[in-house]
Motif scaffolding. Structure first.
Motif, PDB file in Angstrom:
ATOM      1  N   ALA A  94       0.823  -1.205   0.000  1.00 17.36           N
ATOM      2  CA  ALA A  94       0.000   0.000   0.000  1.00 17.36           C
ATOM      3  C   ALA A  94       0.859   1.259   0.000  1.00 17.36           C
ATOM      4  CB  ALA A  94      -0.938   0.001   1.206  1.00 17.36           C
ATOM      5  N   ASN A  95       1.972   1.255   0.701  1.00 19.68           N
ATOM      6  CA  ASN A  95       2.813   2.440   0.780  1.00 19.68           C
ATOM      7  C   ASN A  95       4.259   2.014   1.073  1.00 19.68           C
ATOM      8  OD1 ASN A  95       1.624   1.533   3.180  1.00 19.68           O
ATOM      9  ND2 ASN A  95       2.252   3.358   4.267  1.00 19.68           N
ATOM     10  N   PRO A  96       4.999   1.572   0.048  1.00 19.36           N
ATOM     11  CA  PRO A  96       6.354   1.047   0.279  1.00 19.36           C
ATOM     12  C   PRO A  96       7.362   2.094   0.716  1.00 19.36           C
ATOM     13  CG  PRO A  96       5.899   1.227  -2.060  1.00 19.36           C
ATOM     14  CD  PRO A  96       4.602   1.493  -1.356  1.00 19.36           C
ATOM     15  N   VAL A  97       7.124   3.367   0.420  1.00 23.77           N
ATOM     16  CA  VAL A  97       8.048   4.438   0.785  1.00 23.77           C
ATOM     17  C   VAL A  97       7.258   5.591   1.392  1.00 23.77           C
ATOM     18  CG1 VAL A  97       9.765   6.100  -0.025  1.00 23.77           C
ATOM     19  CG2 VAL A  97       9.642   3.825  -1.069  1.00 23.77           C
ATOM     20  N   GLU A  98       7.767   6.138   2.470  1.00 23.32           N
ATOM     21  CA  GLU A  98       7.182   7.332   3.087  1.00 23.32           C
ATOM     22  C   GLU A  98       8.146   8.492   2.905  1.00 23.32           C
ATOM     23  OE1 GLU A  98       6.368   9.130   7.560  1.00 23.32           O
ATOM     24  OE2 GLU A  98       6.391   6.957   7.275  1.00 23.32           O
ATOM     25  N   ILE A  99       7.662   9.612   2.365  1.00 21.08           N
ATOM     26  CA  ILE A  99       8.445  10.837   2.264  1.00 21.08           C
ATOM     27  C   ILE A  99       7.646  11.948   2.934  1.00 21.08           C
ATOM     28  CG2 ILE A  99       9.558  12.516   0.764  1.00 21.08           C
ATOM     29  CD1 ILE A  99       9.836  10.387  -1.350  1.00 21.08           C
ATOM     30  N   ASP A 100       8.232  12.567   3.941  1.00 18.32           N
ATOM     31  CA  ASP A 100       7.565  13.619   4.700  1.00 18.32           C
ATOM     32  C   ASP A 100       8.213  14.967   4.384  1.00 18.32           C
ATOM     33  OD1 ASP A 100       6.349  11.427   5.828  1.00 18.32           O
ATOM     34  OD2 ASP A 100       7.568  11.470   7.648  1.00 18.32           O
ATOM     35  N   TRP A 101       7.375  15.946   4.055  1.00 16.06           N
ATOM     36  CA  TRP A 101       7.828  17.300   3.772  1.00 16.06           C
ATOM     37  C   TRP A 101       7.359  18.201   4.912  1.00 16.06           C
ATOM     38  CZ3 TRP A 101      10.531  17.357  -0.848  1.00 16.06           C
ATOM     39  CH2 TRP A 101      10.287  16.274  -1.709  1.00 16.06           C
ATOM     40  N   TYR A 102       8.199  19.117   5.348  1.00 16.07           N
ATOM     41  CA  TYR A 102       7.814  19.940   6.484  1.00 16.07           C
ATOM     42  C   TYR A 102       8.453  21.315   6.394  1.00 16.07           C
ATOM     43  CZ  TYR A 102      12.166  17.591   7.793  1.00 16.07           C
ATOM     44  OH  TYR A 102      13.432  17.056   7.773  1.00 16.07           O
ATOM     45  N   ALA A 103       7.808  22.283   7.044  1.00 15.26           N
ATOM     46  CA  ALA A 103       8.313  23.649   7.096  1.00 15.26           C
ATOM     47  C   ALA A 103       7.711  24.335   8.312  1.00 15.26           C
ATOM     48  CB  ALA A 103       7.956  24.413   5.818  1.00 15.26           C
ATOM     49  N   GLY A 104       8.382  25.366   8.795  1.00 19.03           N
ATOM     50  CA  GLY A 104       7.858  26.065   9.954  1.00 19.03           C
ATOM     51  C   GLY A 104       8.802  27.140  10.442  1.00 19.03           C
ATOM     52  N   ILE A 105       8.526  27.627  11.632  1.00 15.74           N
ATOM     53  CA  ILE A 105       9.352  28.646  12.263  1.00 15.74           C
ATOM     54  C   ILE A 105       9.662  28.212  13.685  1.00 15.74           C
ATOM     55  CG2 ILE A 105       8.453  30.537  10.850  1.00 15.74           C
ATOM     56  CD1 ILE A 105       6.689  31.340  13.222  1.00 15.74           C
ATOM     57  N   LYS A 106      10.809  28.665  14.189  1.00 12.88           N
ATOM     58  CA  LYS A 106      11.222  28.359  15.554  1.00 12.88           C
ATOM     59  C   LYS A 106      11.646  29.643  16.261  1.00 12.88           C
ATOM     60  CE  LYS A 106      12.465  23.521  15.063  1.00 12.88           C
ATOM     61  NZ  LYS A 106      13.446  22.455  15.373  1.00 12.88           N
ATOM     62  N   PRO A 107      10.670  30.450  16.652  1.00 10.54           N
ATOM     63  CA  PRO A 107      11.003  31.679  17.378  1.00 10.54           C
ATOM     64  C   PRO A 107      11.391  31.373  18.820  1.00 10.54           C
ATOM     65  CG  PRO A 107       8.636  31.433  17.230  1.00 10.54           C
ATOM     66  CD  PRO A 107       9.229  30.307  16.419  1.00 10.54           C
ATOM     67  N   VAL A 108      12.116  32.304  19.440  1.00  8.17           N
ATOM     68  CA  VAL A 108      12.540  32.176  20.832  1.00  8.17           C
ATOM     69  C   VAL A 108      12.026  33.376  21.612  1.00  8.17           C
ATOM     70  CG1 VAL A 108      14.508  32.037  22.404  1.00  8.17           C
ATOM     71  CG2 VAL A 108      14.600  30.881  20.184  1.00  8.17           C
ATOM     72  N   LEU A 109      11.385  33.103  22.740  1.00  6.44           N
ATOM     73  CA  LEU A 109      10.875  34.161  23.606  1.00  6.44           C
ATOM     74  C   LEU A 109      11.406  33.914  25.008  1.00  6.44           C
ATOM     75  CD1 LEU A 109       9.085  36.650  23.987  1.00  6.44           C
ATOM     76  CD2 LEU A 109       7.165  35.108  24.451  1.00  6.44           C
ATOM     77  N   GLY A 110      12.386  34.702  25.417  1.00  3.63           N
ATOM     78  CA  GLY A 110      13.000  34.478  26.710  1.00  3.63           C
ATOM     79  C   GLY A 110      13.658  33.115  26.744  1.00  3.63           C
ATOM     80  N   PRO A 111      13.374  32.294  27.761  1.00  2.00           N
ATOM     81  CA  PRO A 111      13.997  30.966  27.856  1.00  2.00           C
ATOM     82  C   PRO A 111      13.283  29.892  27.048  1.00  2.00           C
ATOM     83  CG  PRO A 111      12.631  31.323  29.767  1.00  2.00           C
ATOM     84  CD  PRO A 111      12.558  32.594  28.958  1.00  2.00           C
TER      85      PRO A 111
END
Length: 267
Positions: A94-111
């Motif tokens: 059914a699904n011999p290969v998995e490919i995951d695509w991702y994007a986002g942001i990683k802001p920092v606020l204080g600690p």
């Protein structure tokens, strides 16, 4: 997904939802889909990983029929922005290969370091699975929001929530997991880190994950050894899915197990 998963619709359902998104898809903190916090300066960066695991475990469930899997990723960062792709072989026609695509942001606020992202899970060459309401597309989108903090030196803790709208036609799915990791003093050439994850996954529909239920919990604990560009991980996984709760033929994919993983990160 696996031969045993496709024997029953319930088995297909648990396999589908086991695939729901993941910042920790290769099982431990610092995975290829959990890229390091982006530099707040406007700098471009990239990295790639190559590795494998004795069993591709995601949220406590084996996605490769308890067999080894080859895995790899490529990641790009610019300031607080990140994007990348991660791939692994998975079991079944059914699904011999998995490919995951991702994007986002990683802001920092204080600690506190935040992570807001979107993941798109694809299965090239895969076949849609049949269900109660017809055939369901394997590819799907998941949203995530997380936060982490280092309260004391060498100790990192975090929590991440995931949401997939109307996944596979079975309804909305949710997951929440907490992670903790503590880096120990170097032992010879190795830098050891002990850590673990505890998570919960649920759906608005019953009989998706377990018989007569709509959710389950999972956890892992283990030791990662880093040396130069290599990481070797030894981890114990388990879930609260019992033999009586599991769908026929699926208990072996959700019971306790030890998993070994190794990867190299470049450049």
């Amino acid at each position: 997904m696996t031969t045993s998963f496709t024997k029953t619709l319930g088995a297909a359902g648990i396999a589908l939802f086991a695939l729901t998104g993941a910042a920790l898809a290769d099982g431990y903190s610092g995975s290829s889909k959990d890229a390091a916090a982006a530099d707040e300066g406007r700098k471009f960066g990239w990295s790639m990983t190559l590795g494998g695991t004795s069993d591709y475990i995601f949220r406590g469930l084996s996605l490769n029929d308890e067999r080894p899997a080859a895995q790899g990723s490529i990641d790009f960062t610019y300031g607080i922005f990140y994007a990348g792709a991660w791939a692994s072989n998975v079991s079944g026609n059914a699904n011999p290969v998995e490919i995951d695509w991702y994007a986002g942001i990683k802001p920092v606020l204080g600690p506190v370091s935040f992570d807001f992202g979107v993941l798109y899970y694809t299965y090239p060459g895969g076949k849609d699975l049949a269900g109660f309401s017809g055939r369901h597309e394997l590819d799907y989108v998941e949203l995530k929001a997380g936060a982490s903090i280092t309260p004391v030196t060498n100790l990192a803790i975090g929590v991440t929530g995931y949401y997939s709208p109307e996944q596979q036609g079975f309804g909305d799915t949710y997951a929440v997991e907490g992670t903790a990791g503590y880096t120990l003093p170097a032992v010879g050439i190795f830098t050891p880190t002990i850590g673990g994850t505890f998570g919960w996954q649920g759906s608005e529909e019953d009989n998706v994950f377990v018989v007569d239920g709509d959710s389950y919990t999972y956890w892992n604990v283990g030791l990662a050894l880093a040396v130069e560009k290599f990481t070797f991980d030894f981890r114990y996984w388990d879930t609260d899915i019992s033999k009586t709760d599991a769908f026929p033929g699926t208990y072996g994919l959700s019971d306790d197990r030890f998993v070994f993983s190794a990867k190299v990160t470049l450049p």
